[in-house]
Design a protein around this motif. Sequence first.
Motif, PDB file in Angstrom:
ATOM      1  N   ASP A  58      -2.910   0.029  -5.245  1.00 24.42           N
ATOM      2  CA  ASP A  58      -1.649   0.275  -5.949  1.00 24.42           C
ATOM      3  C   ASP A  58      -1.627   1.644  -6.632  1.00 24.42           C
ATOM      4  N   ASP A  59      -0.418   2.028  -7.017  1.00 27.94           N
ATOM      5  CA  ASP A  59      -0.158   3.206  -7.854  1.00 27.94           C
ATOM      6  C   ASP A  59      -0.430   4.533  -7.141  1.00 27.94           C
TER       7      ASP A  59
ATOM      8  N   HIS B   8       6.204   0.090  -4.605  1.00 26.48           N
ATOM      9  CA  HIS B   8       5.658  -0.478  -5.850  1.00 26.48           C
ATOM     10  C   HIS B   8       6.605  -0.144  -7.014  1.00 26.48           C
TER      11      HIS B   8
ATOM     12  N   HIS C 138       7.153   2.239 -11.691  1.00 25.07           N
ATOM     13  CA  HIS C 138       6.180   1.239 -12.136  1.00 25.07           C
ATOM     14  C   HIS C 138       6.771   0.383 -13.266  1.00 25.07           C
TER      15      HIS C 138
ATOM     16  N   HIS D 259      -6.731  -0.254  -7.060  1.00 21.56           N
ATOM     17  CA  HIS D 259      -5.865   0.883  -7.333  1.00 21.56           C
ATOM     18  C   HIS D 259      -6.443   2.132  -6.687  1.00 21.56           C
TER      19      HIS D 259
HETATM   20 ZN    ZN Z   1       0.648  -0.802 -10.353  1.00 21.80          ZN
END
Ligand code: ZN
Length: 324
Positions: free
Chosen positions: A35-36, A101, A105, A234
């Motif tokens: 993620d991210d 995503h 955020h 992540h």
């Molecule tokens: Zn995230």
Amino acid sequence: MATSNWARALAALALLAAAPATAREREGQVALTFDDLPALTIESNQGYIDDLNRDLLRKLRENHVPAIGFVNESKAEGAEHDRQVDNLKRWLDAGMLLGNHTFSHSSPNSLGAAAYAADIERGERITRPLMKAHGKKLRWFRHPYLEAGSPLAVRDWINRWLRDHGYRVAPVTIDAEDWEFAEPYDDAIAKHDVARQARIRQTYLAYTAMRIKWSQESAKALFGRDIAHVMLLHCTRLNADTLDALLKLLRAARLRPVTIDQAMRDRAYRTRDTYAEKDGVTWLERWAATLGKTLPSEGDEDPPAEIQAEYDRVDNDRVSPQNK
Ligand SMILES: [Zn+2]
């Protein structure tokens, strides 16, 4: 007598021939999700961000491990736009998938359903055409903080919106809170503290091993068997540096990395889910709440207190536009 001997020999042969297949069946599956993207880091140096993406992708490729990266396009705004987009291209060039995503955020708990949907839509302007240029369709969505909407009517509205826009929600069944280790690790690198870096890596891996085991035990408590897992990670320097060791942990747990599409074929993902609390939790916990089942308490622990304290210290010291 002779027939029976033959029958026995044939049965033994059949068993031998079946052995590798049986072993394969016993081997579980896990989809790795990061993620991210383009990165979760306290470091604003673009070179640092580019390098961690390159290293992470090189290791994934060397190990023939498929993965999907979930993008926050807000991170591609500003002076480093082109280099951040290059990082997203790097994932596709390496044969990985990208997912949405949200743009910023965000959480439905703070935005409300309609603004949350708008943030999702805003989060595909770069990613969708990039995927198309690579012959792929943007399909996967991951909720930030795993917050999927509350109460149930809001959650269902968001789920319907996602479905209507061609998205499938990416669940999570293994979560080792890697983000909490990642910021202290960045900080240790910035301060050239090699001993602290090694200690954080070691603590992270030990905690992750415990969380993998807990997820496997929880799956057994829910379904009477292990399931194909989806692991939340992540895009961080920490994971770039520990990927080989992480893969070793998964091998030791007899989990073979597969694509998210493959993992989601497990019928466990068709389990009814009526969880609609504000807390973002894994799908194991959602199913447990829905089915009225209890998950094992052993291994259901937060990261070590020293890591939490380091995270709070680093987070207070440095406010970076990268992840805030
Ligand atoms: Zn995230």
